[in-house]
Design an enzyme around this catalytic site. Sequence first.
Site, PDB file in Angstrom:
ATOM      1  N   ASP A  79       0.870  -1.163   0.000  1.00 15.53           N
ATOM      2  CA  ASP A  79       0.000   0.000   0.000  1.00 15.53           C
ATOM      3  C   ASP A  79       0.924   1.236   0.000  1.00 15.53           C
ATOM      4  O   ASP A  79       2.108   1.123   0.317  1.00 15.53           O
ATOM      5  CB  ASP A  79      -0.837  -0.071   1.286  1.00 15.53           C
ATOM      6  CG  ASP A  79      -1.701   1.128   1.480  1.00 15.53           C
ATOM      7  OD1 ASP A  79      -2.439   1.478   0.566  1.00 15.53           O
ATOM      8  OD2 ASP A  79      -1.619   1.733   2.570  1.00 15.53           O
ATOM      9  N   LEU A  80       0.397   2.393  -0.356  1.00 13.57           N
ATOM     10  CA  LEU A  80       1.255   3.594  -0.400  1.00 13.57           C
ATOM     11  C   LEU A  80       1.065   4.464   0.856  1.00 13.57           C
ATOM     12  O   LEU A  80       1.951   4.557   1.708  1.00 13.57           O
ATOM     13  CB  LEU A  80       0.943   4.400  -1.667  1.00 13.57           C
ATOM     14  CG  LEU A  80       1.737   5.682  -1.861  1.00 13.57           C
ATOM     15  CD1 LEU A  80       3.224   5.398  -2.007  1.00 13.57           C
ATOM     16  CD2 LEU A  80       1.246   6.442  -3.103  1.00 13.57           C
ATOM     17  N   ASP A  81      -0.135   5.095   0.925  1.00 12.48           N
ATOM     18  CA  ASP A  81      -0.393   6.031   2.035  1.00 12.48           C
ATOM     19  C   ASP A  81      -0.369   5.290   3.368  1.00 12.48           C
ATOM     20  O   ASP A  81      -1.139   4.358   3.577  1.00 12.48           O
ATOM     21  CB  ASP A  81      -1.780   6.672   1.874  1.00 12.48           C
ATOM     22  CG  ASP A  81      -1.858   7.591   0.657  1.00 12.48           C
ATOM     23  OD1 ASP A  81      -0.901   8.330   0.434  1.00 12.48           O
ATOM     24  OD2 ASP A  81      -2.876   7.567  -0.038  1.00 12.48           O
ATOM     25  N   THR A 105       1.560  10.075   4.221  1.00  4.02           N
ATOM     26  CA  THR A 105       0.542  10.993   3.696  1.00  4.02           C
ATOM     27  C   THR A 105      -0.771  10.876   4.460  1.00  4.02           C
ATOM     28  O   THR A 105      -1.653  11.712   4.282  1.00  4.02           O
ATOM     29  CB  THR A 105       0.247  10.679   2.214  1.00  4.02           C
ATOM     30  OG1 THR A 105       0.212   9.273   2.085  1.00  4.02           O
ATOM     31  CG2 THR A 105       1.284  11.260   1.300  1.00  4.02           C
ATOM     32  N   LYS A 136      -9.128   5.276   6.219  1.00  2.71           N
ATOM     33  CA  LYS A 136      -7.834   4.829   5.690  1.00  2.71           C
ATOM     34  C   LYS A 136      -8.021   3.722   4.655  1.00  2.71           C
ATOM     35  O   LYS A 136      -8.739   2.757   4.912  1.00  2.71           O
ATOM     36  CB  LYS A 136      -6.929   4.333   6.821  1.00  2.71           C
ATOM     37  CG  LYS A 136      -6.337   5.466   7.620  1.00  2.71           C
ATOM     38  CD  LYS A 136      -5.302   4.958   8.601  1.00  2.71           C
ATOM     39  CE  LYS A 136      -4.690   6.099   9.377  1.00  2.71           C
ATOM     40  NZ  LYS A 136      -3.838   5.618  10.471  1.00  2.71           N
ATOM     41  N   SER A 139      -2.517   0.836  -4.443  1.00  2.00           N
ATOM     42  CA  SER A 139      -3.043   1.948  -3.652  1.00  2.00           C
ATOM     43  C   SER A 139      -4.397   2.379  -4.185  1.00  2.00           C
ATOM     44  O   SER A 139      -4.640   2.347  -5.392  1.00  2.00           O
ATOM     45  CB  SER A 139      -2.062   3.131  -3.749  1.00  2.00           C
ATOM     46  OG  SER A 139      -2.664   4.312  -3.271  1.00  2.00           O
ATOM     47  N   ALA A 140      -5.257   2.828  -3.275  1.00  2.00           N
ATOM     48  CA  ALA A 140      -6.571   3.354  -3.685  1.00  2.00           C
ATOM     49  C   ALA A 140      -6.445   4.771  -4.242  1.00  2.00           C
ATOM     50  O   ALA A 140      -7.399   5.310  -4.805  1.00  2.00           O
ATOM     51  CB  ALA A 140      -7.508   3.366  -2.481  1.00  2.00           C
ATOM     52  N   LYS A 161     -10.849  -0.811  -1.957  1.00  2.00           N
ATOM     53  CA  LYS A 161     -10.690  -1.728  -0.825  1.00  2.00           C
ATOM     54  C   LYS A 161     -11.878  -1.486   0.124  1.00  2.00           C
ATOM     55  O   LYS A 161     -12.275  -0.335   0.271  1.00  2.00           O
ATOM     56  CB  LYS A 161      -9.375  -1.428  -0.079  1.00  2.00           C
ATOM     57  CG  LYS A 161      -8.130  -1.563  -0.956  1.00  2.00           C
ATOM     58  CD  LYS A 161      -6.919  -0.967  -0.234  1.00  2.00           C
ATOM     59  CE  LYS A 161      -5.722  -0.838  -1.164  1.00  2.00           C
ATOM     60  NZ  LYS A 161      -4.582  -0.105  -0.581  1.00  2.00           N
ATOM     61  N   GLU A 197      -0.012  -3.371   4.627  1.00  2.00           N
ATOM     62  CA  GLU A 197      -1.154  -2.447   4.685  1.00  2.00           C
ATOM     63  C   GLU A 197      -1.275  -1.758   6.042  1.00  2.00           C
ATOM     64  O   GLU A 197      -1.000  -2.367   7.068  1.00  2.00           O
ATOM     65  CB  GLU A 197      -2.445  -3.253   4.504  1.00  2.00           C
ATOM     66  CG  GLU A 197      -3.103  -3.136   3.166  1.00  2.00           C
ATOM     67  CD  GLU A 197      -3.685  -1.759   2.847  1.00  2.00           C
ATOM     68  OE1 GLU A 197      -3.793  -0.910   3.763  1.00  2.00           O
ATOM     69  OE2 GLU A 197      -4.014  -1.517   1.684  1.00  2.00           O
ATOM     70  N   ASP A 198      -1.750  -0.509   6.024  1.00  2.00           N
ATOM     71  CA  ASP A 198      -1.982   0.196   7.294  1.00  2.00           C
ATOM     72  C   ASP A 198      -3.477   0.337   7.609  1.00  2.00           C
ATOM     73  O   ASP A 198      -3.820   0.949   8.615  1.00  2.00           O
ATOM     74  CB  ASP A 198      -1.354   1.602   7.257  1.00  2.00           C
ATOM     75  CG  ASP A 198      -2.109   2.538   6.336  1.00  2.00           C
ATOM     76  OD1 ASP A 198      -2.510   2.100   5.230  1.00  2.00           O
ATOM     77  OD2 ASP A 198      -2.319   3.700   6.717  1.00  2.00           O
TER      78      ASP A 198
HETATM   79  P1  B16 Z   1      -7.049   9.979  -3.209  1.00  2.00           P
HETATM   80  P2  B16 Z   1      -3.751   3.891   0.046  1.00  2.00           P
HETATM   81  C1  B16 Z   1      -5.737   5.646   0.112  1.00  2.00           C
HETATM   82  O1  B16 Z   1      -4.438   5.310  -0.254  1.00  2.00           O
HETATM   83  C2  B16 Z   1      -5.777   6.415   1.418  1.00  2.00           C
HETATM   84  O2  B16 Z   1      -5.409   5.562   2.484  1.00  2.00           O
HETATM   85  C3  B16 Z   1      -7.176   6.907   1.669  1.00  2.00           C
HETATM   86  O3  B16 Z   1      -7.201   7.662   2.864  1.00  2.00           O
HETATM   87  C4  B16 Z   1      -7.615   7.778   0.484  1.00  2.00           C
HETATM   88  O4  B16 Z   1      -8.956   8.230   0.665  1.00  2.00           O
HETATM   89  C5  B16 Z   1      -7.519   6.966  -0.794  1.00  2.00           C
HETATM   90  O5  B16 Z   1      -6.187   6.499  -0.964  1.00  2.00           O
HETATM   91  C6  B16 Z   1      -7.889   7.765  -2.016  1.00  2.00           C
HETATM   92  O6  B16 Z   1      -6.922   8.754  -2.186  1.00  2.00           O
HETATM   93  O7  B16 Z   1      -8.101  10.888  -2.671  1.00  2.00           O
HETATM   94  O8  B16 Z   1      -5.663  10.554  -3.204  1.00  2.00           O
HETATM   95  O9  B16 Z   1      -7.422   9.382  -4.547  1.00  2.00           O
HETATM   96  O10 B16 Z   1      -3.653   3.809   1.527  1.00  2.00           O
HETATM   97  O11 B16 Z   1      -4.638   2.828  -0.593  1.00  2.00           O
HETATM   98  O12 B16 Z   1      -2.407   4.034  -0.630  1.00  2.00           O
HETATM   99 MG    MG Z   2      -2.867   3.067   3.356  1.00  2.00          MG
END
Ligand code: B16
Ligand code: MG
Length: 217
Positions: free
Chosen positions: A11-13, A19, A47, A116-117, A147, A171-172
């Site tokens: 996962d990224l964030d 972030t 998250k 990542s989402a 997810k 994953e976090d």
């Molecule tokens: P964006 P991940 C997710 O990234 C974040 O954890 C989540 O908080 C966020 O709403 C989602 O990406 C969408 O992000 O608004 O930048 O498209 O944890 O899956 O890397």
């Molecule tokens: Mg994350």
Amino acid sequence: MTRTMRAAIFDLDGVIVDTAKYHYLAWKRLANQLGFDFSEADNERLKGVSRVRSLEILLEIGGLKVDAADREVMASRKNEWYVQYISNMTPAELLPGAVDYIAFLKTKGVKIALASASKNAPLILDRLKIGYLFDVVIDGTKASKAKPDPEVFIRAAADLGIPNEDCVVFEDAEAGIEAAIRAGMRSVGVGKPGNLTAADIVITGFAPLLTLSLIPA
Ligand code: B16
Ligand code: MG
């Protein structure tokens, strides 16, 4: 039977880069503007969840009903703030040990994917110059299902050409751990002990794994 880890899917964030705090600040700013507060505990529910679904949860918390056009305006406003926050990000905001751990796995022949989402993932990879680490990137610009749907992980494994059961997800977010389980993959939760209880193991960060030269199997 113990299976080897042939691919690691990150996962990224909140796993590679810090972030999550900027997502929280931007959602909190929106909630405050709408007249209610939004705590860090509330933020756990957002998250790993897509932007659209995150806004729905936020509005549920605030007890607000908002039509689709206004929801779109609000999601864009939150994203503008978020992009402002991350546009000054530096490599200092990479989570300790993450890049070194990925580099270590690569030396062992483990394939590496990002799942990542976030639709902002390309911007973050570019700003931090870490795109070279990944054999495959599946992000919010490519995936249609958020997810806990396992789509991002299943697509990452398919693009890597590795069976799901030989992949380990880092994953976090609870939604991300659930997605990994639904994909038939093992999972490592990155976060506070006591959270992410569905994960196979929980680590507080990557630095200890490096010290032990540990590859979870
Ligand atoms: P964006 P991940 C997710 O990234 C974040 O954890 C989540 O908080 C966020 O709403 C989602 O990406 C969408 O992000 O608004 O930048 O498209 O944890 O899956 O890397
Ligand atoms: Mg994350």
